[in-house]
Design a protein around this motif. Structure first.
Motif, PDB file in Angstrom:
ATOM      1  N   ALA A 192      -0.164  -7.646  -5.183  1.00  0.00           N
ATOM      2  CA  ALA A 192      -0.978  -6.351  -5.581  1.00  0.00           C
ATOM      3  C   ALA A 192      -0.411  -5.221  -4.849  1.00  0.00           C
ATOM      4  O   ALA A 192      -0.135  -5.077  -3.707  1.00  0.00           O
ATOM      5  CB  ALA A 192      -2.421  -6.576  -5.192  1.00  0.00           C
ATOM      6  N   GLN A 193      -0.312  -4.154  -5.681  1.00  0.00           N
ATOM      7  CA  GLN A 193       0.165  -2.758  -5.168  1.00  0.00           C
ATOM      8  C   GLN A 193      -0.738  -1.733  -5.359  1.00  0.00           C
ATOM      9  O   GLN A 193      -1.539  -1.751  -6.461  1.00  0.00           O
ATOM     10  CB  GLN A 193       1.583  -2.323  -6.017  1.00  0.00           C
ATOM     11  CG  GLN A 193       1.984  -0.981  -5.350  1.00  0.00           C
ATOM     12  CD  GLN A 193       2.763  -0.373  -6.270  1.00  0.00           C
ATOM     13  OE1 GLN A 193       2.653  -0.188  -7.481  1.00  0.00           O
ATOM     14  NE2 GLN A 193       3.868   0.344  -5.719  1.00  0.00           N
ATOM     15  N   HIS A 194      -1.159  -0.833  -4.306  1.00  0.00           N
ATOM     16  CA  HIS A 194      -2.174   0.161  -4.371  1.00  0.00           C
ATOM     17  C   HIS A 194      -1.392   1.441  -4.169  1.00  0.00           C
ATOM     18  O   HIS A 194      -0.769   1.860  -3.293  1.00  0.00           O
ATOM     19  CB  HIS A 194      -3.199  -0.144  -3.140  1.00  0.00           C
ATOM     20  CG  HIS A 194      -4.408   0.973  -3.354  1.00  0.00           C
ATOM     21  ND1 HIS A 194      -4.830   1.318  -2.176  1.00  0.00           N
ATOM     22  CD2 HIS A 194      -4.958   1.645  -4.530  1.00  0.00           C
ATOM     23  CE1 HIS A 194      -5.923   2.186  -2.445  1.00  0.00           C
ATOM     24  NE2 HIS A 194      -5.682   2.347  -3.741  1.00  0.00           N
ATOM     25  N   SER A 195      -1.268   2.162  -5.382  1.00  0.00           N
ATOM     26  CA  SER A 195      -0.587   3.485  -5.202  1.00  0.00           C
ATOM     27  C   SER A 195      -0.807   4.281  -6.409  1.00  0.00           C
ATOM     28  O   SER A 195      -1.704   3.809  -7.554  1.00  0.00           O
ATOM     29  CB  SER A 195       1.242   2.885  -5.497  1.00  0.00           C
ATOM     30  OG  SER A 195       1.404   2.398  -6.811  1.00  0.00           O
ATOM     31  N   GLY A 241      -9.283   6.131  -8.569  1.00  0.00           N
ATOM     32  CA  GLY A 241      -8.760   5.946  -7.153  1.00  0.00           C
ATOM     33  C   GLY A 241      -9.514   5.613  -6.172  1.00  0.00           C
ATOM     34  O   GLY A 241     -10.868   6.254  -5.980  1.00  0.00           O
ATOM     35  N   ARG A 242      -8.996   5.003  -5.173  1.00  0.00           N
ATOM     36  CA  ARG A 242      -9.489   4.796  -3.788  1.00  0.00           C
ATOM     37  C   ARG A 242      -8.536   4.997  -2.769  1.00  0.00           C
ATOM     38  O   ARG A 242      -7.362   4.838  -3.035  1.00  0.00           O
ATOM     39  CB  ARG A 242     -10.147   3.217  -3.490  1.00  0.00           C
ATOM     40  CG  ARG A 242     -11.299   2.848  -4.654  1.00  0.00           C
ATOM     41  CD  ARG A 242     -11.729   1.563  -4.164  1.00  0.00           C
ATOM     42  NE  ARG A 242     -12.888   1.335  -5.144  1.00  0.00           N
ATOM     43  CZ  ARG A 242     -13.778   0.356  -4.934  1.00  0.00           C
ATOM     44  NH1 ARG A 242     -14.002  -0.428  -3.759  1.00  0.00           N
ATOM     45  NH2 ARG A 242     -14.673   0.110  -5.980  1.00  0.00           N
ATOM     46  N   THR A 243      -8.979   4.942  -1.346  1.00  0.00           N
ATOM     47  CA  THR A 243      -7.900   5.253  -0.538  1.00  0.00           C
ATOM     48  C   THR A 243      -7.547   3.851   0.048  1.00  0.00           C
ATOM     49  O   THR A 243      -8.230   2.765  -0.310  1.00  0.00           O
ATOM     50  CB  THR A 243      -8.629   5.965   0.702  1.00  0.00           C
ATOM     51  OG1 THR A 243      -9.606   5.147   1.579  1.00  0.00           O
ATOM     52  CG2 THR A 243      -9.007   7.489   0.386  1.00  0.00           C
ATOM     53  N   HIS A 244      -6.303   3.837   0.904  1.00  0.00           N
ATOM     54  CA  HIS A 244      -5.731   2.364   1.272  1.00  0.00           C
ATOM     55  C   HIS A 244      -6.997   1.967   2.511  1.00  0.00           C
ATOM     56  O   HIS A 244      -7.264   0.819   2.575  1.00  0.00           O
ATOM     57  CB  HIS A 244      -4.644   2.896   2.261  1.00  0.00           C
ATOM     58  CG  HIS A 244      -3.465   3.233   1.297  1.00  0.00           C
ATOM     59  ND1 HIS A 244      -3.243   2.577  -0.065  1.00  0.00           N
ATOM     60  CD2 HIS A 244      -2.235   4.034   1.703  1.00  0.00           C
ATOM     61  CE1 HIS A 244      -2.135   3.315  -0.565  1.00  0.00           C
ATOM     62  NE2 HIS A 244      -1.708   4.044   0.308  1.00  0.00           N
ATOM     63  N   LEU A 298       0.814  -1.177   0.049  1.00  0.00           N
ATOM     64  CA  LEU A 298       0.014  -0.060  -0.106  1.00  0.00           C
ATOM     65  C   LEU A 298       0.976   1.204   0.009  1.00  0.00           C
ATOM     66  O   LEU A 298       1.493   1.492   0.998  1.00  0.00           O
ATOM     67  CB  LEU A 298      -0.907   0.012   1.102  1.00  0.00           C
ATOM     68  CG  LEU A 298      -1.863  -1.242   1.614  1.00  0.00           C
ATOM     69  CD1 LEU A 298      -2.737  -1.116   2.635  1.00  0.00           C
ATOM     70  CD2 LEU A 298      -2.768  -1.665   0.300  1.00  0.00           C
ATOM     71  N   GLY A 299       0.932   1.757  -1.290  1.00  0.00           N
ATOM     72  CA  GLY A 299       1.505   3.145  -1.221  1.00  0.00           C
ATOM     73  C   GLY A 299       3.179   3.080  -1.489  1.00  0.00           C
ATOM     74  O   GLY A 299       3.656   3.896  -2.303  1.00  0.00           O
TER      75      GLY A 299
END
Length: 640
Positions: free
Chosen positions: A455-458, A504-507, A430-431
């Motif tokens: 998976a990466q969320h950035s 986009g979404r937040t963590h 995450l990030g």
């Protein structure tokens, strides 16, 4: 087409420059060593009406117009609704809000977070579009001030290189497909309490995000949470543990300080509270307000900094010599066992004068150690501040600002070891971008390849995202609800100015969805502060949003006690040293895609765009007569 001149430039004669400077009378100012040497190249540059046109040689008219067109496109991006911004996400209002007056800007309070620490900002918007960012006068971390990162962050909102879609193996997908896939894996992992699941985040101070992480860990008891922030406060954390036996947050009050000692610290620029610290330090130099007196700053530093430029007395020393200096000063104020074992890099009279000044102002001094200095120097700083009576006056201790204080390097190393051992079945990043920022000897990319699901969320499809099966777009801070703590623990609400331009979404939203919930970020944040009747809370909530600060949320002062004595000094190795520090414009590299920050000259050196190694002329000569225009190759530990 005109060809580039390949004639090598003559190298500067540093001995001649040094001799010329030794014969100078009075103060002289120059823009570079070439000016002092009066080289023909410098004279040509001075006489040229367009001195930077050399970089344009070899470009034909078509290429030049293409570059100009790209610049114009970026400058006018906010008006290109159909080019980069999906129309279905931006819907104009039918009836304008009553406070909306066309052509008149509105301002909203929110926060900009860097390294996990929140800074209060005011965002100017015209007709619903953010256009300018400044500091929030009501926020204790900024007091209305603003740094370059805060101002340039608005450019990321309109950056066409942002991640715009969910992707699987490089192909466009959807959030629904991702959640359907990952929930099946999580259901299988739940049979073994989620022991193969790992979360990797940056530094977390957001109460709402931390709450979602804890809910996830509770739902999957065997899972683990790791943190990696390249700009982490690891040395400060370890120094506090050595001094007090536990992590402690240190808050400085420079306003009443009469004497400040900087031990290789850039407290005016690179610390979480630097905006506030530099303002308070400046207040101590206003002679009219201080009845004809002003504070004094002593600085020992391993490279030129803004803090050193303001110092009344400054000494250039090796980074490893700072411990010796700190020990000498600690011994001078009466700390047992702190005496240095090595040779002082400065004269003893310098140490004696500083100690005398510090002891003459009990309770009105500050000793602050640099972020990159080892834990022992921070431990010594705590001992010196305590001996001088600064604790509770100019130095305050609180519980950690971080939701889960850890030594980030140890946390990342534990994750890498688990990945290499095959103990990680699913990793959610995450990030952070550890493939780019992790220590090279960790070989993070190699370990990542051994994880079956990743998976990466950035916000960007970066080096780490390119090696992950899934990449998920993160919402910009001007598009999403969140919260965060400042350097002193003060909580602020992050409120969006605009609907997400992409997907986009937040963590916090993502973790909530992984648990099977579909709670919006607004509800996740508000739930952290909801209390009392709905009517009373609604009034308080509006106050939080208007002021940009949750009242009385700063962490209270803690009473702590020093434990044990200072360990003896270890031998200091001889030879040249390599120091890696935060870049003043592109930080740890995360802002390399921001054109405003890339074009911003570095403080003191005024270097722009280039990647440089800083060294003194004496060191350059010793390494073989390196001139300032040379390209060099740096090798250390088998890495180049």
């Amino acid at each position: 087409m005109e060809t580039l001149d390949q004639t090598p430039k003559p190298k500067l004669d540093l001995d001649a420059v040094r001799e010329r400077l030794s014969k100078a009378k009075g103060r002289q100012y120059w823009r570079g060593l070439e000016e002092i040497a009066e080289t023909p190249e410098f004279q040509d540059w001075m006489d040229d009406e367009f001195p930077n046109r050399e970089s344009l040689k070899g470009l034909d008219r078509r290429t030049m117009l293409k570059y100009m067109g790209a610049s114009l496109a970026l400058a006018g991006l906010s008006g290109c609704r159909g080019l980069f911004l999906p129309q279905k996400k931006v819907v104009p209002y039918v009836h304008a809000p009553e406070e909306m007056v066309y052509g008149k800007p509105l301002f909203y309070a929110t926060i900009f977070s860097q390294g996990g620490y929140a800074k209060g900002v005011l965002v100017e918007q015209h007709d619903g579009r953010p256009s300018k960012i400044e500091g929030n006068p009501d926020h204790p971390a900024t007091l209305g001030a603003c740094d370059s990162f805060m101002q340039a962050s608005i450019l990321h909102l309109y950056d066409p290189d942002r991640a715009q879609n969910v992707t699987q193996a490089g192909e466009t997908s959807t959030w629904e497909t991702f959640f359907a896939t990952v929930r099946e894996r999580l259901a299988n992992a739940q049979a073994v309490n989620g022991s193969g699941i790992r979360l990797l985040t940056e530094n977390v101070t957001s109460p709402s995000f931390a709450a979602e992480i804890r809910k996830f860990l509770k739902a999957y008891p065997g899972s683990q949470w790791h943190q990696w922030e390249p700009t982490s406060q690891d040395n400060l954390t370890q120094g506090a543990i050595q001094a007090f036996g536990k992590p402690i947050n240190t808050v400085y009050d420079f306003k009443p300080a009469k004497v400040v000692l900087s031990l290789d610290s850039e407290f005016m620029m690179s610390m979480p509270g630097s905006l506030r610290y530099s303002r308070d330090f400046a207040d101590g130099r206003r002679i009219r307000d201080n009845k004809g007196t002003m504070n004094r700053l002593y600085a020992f530093e391993s490279m030129p900094t803004i803090t050193g430029a303001y110092a009344d007395h400054r000494w250039a020393v090796r980074a490893s010599d700072v411990e010796t200096i700190a020990r000498a000063i600690a011994a001078g104020v009466g700390i047992a066992g702190a005496a240095p074992s090595g040779k002082l890099p400065v004269q003893q009279s310098v140490i004696d004068a500083i100690v005398k000044d510090l002891r003459a102002n009990p309770g009105a001094t500050i000793v602050v150690a640099g972020q990159h200095q080892p834990a022992i120097v921070h431990q010594l700083a705590h001992h010196i501040n305590n001996a001088l009576g600064n604790v509770g006056r100019t130095v305050t201790y609180t519980t950690p600002v971080e939701a889960e204080p850890v030594v980030h390097q140890n946390s990342l190393k534990a994750l890498v070891d688990d990945m290499n051992a095959g103990r990680v079945q699913a990793l959610f990043i995450l990030g952070t971008n550890p493939v780019y920022t992790a220590p090279s000897d960790f070989k993070f990319a190699e370990a990542l390849s051994k994880v079956p699901f990743k998976a990466q969320h950035s916000a960007y499809l970066d080096e780490t995202g390119a090696l992950c099966e899934w990449h998920l777009p993160e919402a910009h801070f001007l598009e999403a609800w969140s919260d965060g703590r400042a350097y002193d623990g003060t909580i602020s609400i992050q409120q969006p100015i605009i609907e997400p331009l992409f997907e986009g979404r937040t963590h916090a939203e993502m973790l909530s969805a992984l648990r099977g919930e579909t709670t919006a970020s607004y509800d996740l944040v508000q739930a952290q502060y909801k209390k009392g009747s709905d009517k009373a809370f609604d009034k308080e909530w509006r106050r939080y949003l208007h002021q940009g600060v949750v009242p009385n949320s700063a962490l209270p002062a803690q009473s702590v006690s020093l434990i044990g004595n200072v360990a003896p000094q270890k031998p200091v190795p001889a030879g040249n040293e390599i120091i890696f520090q935060l870049d003043p414009t592109i930080y740890d590299g995360r802002y390399a895609n921001n054109g405003w920050l890339q074009e911003l000259p570095k403080p003191l050196t005024k270097v722009t765009w280039d990647s440089v190694i800083h060294m003194s002329p004496r060191t350059a000569k010793k390494l073989g007569g390196i001139a300032n225009e040379d390209t060099v190759e740096l090798s250390y530990g088998g890495k180049t």
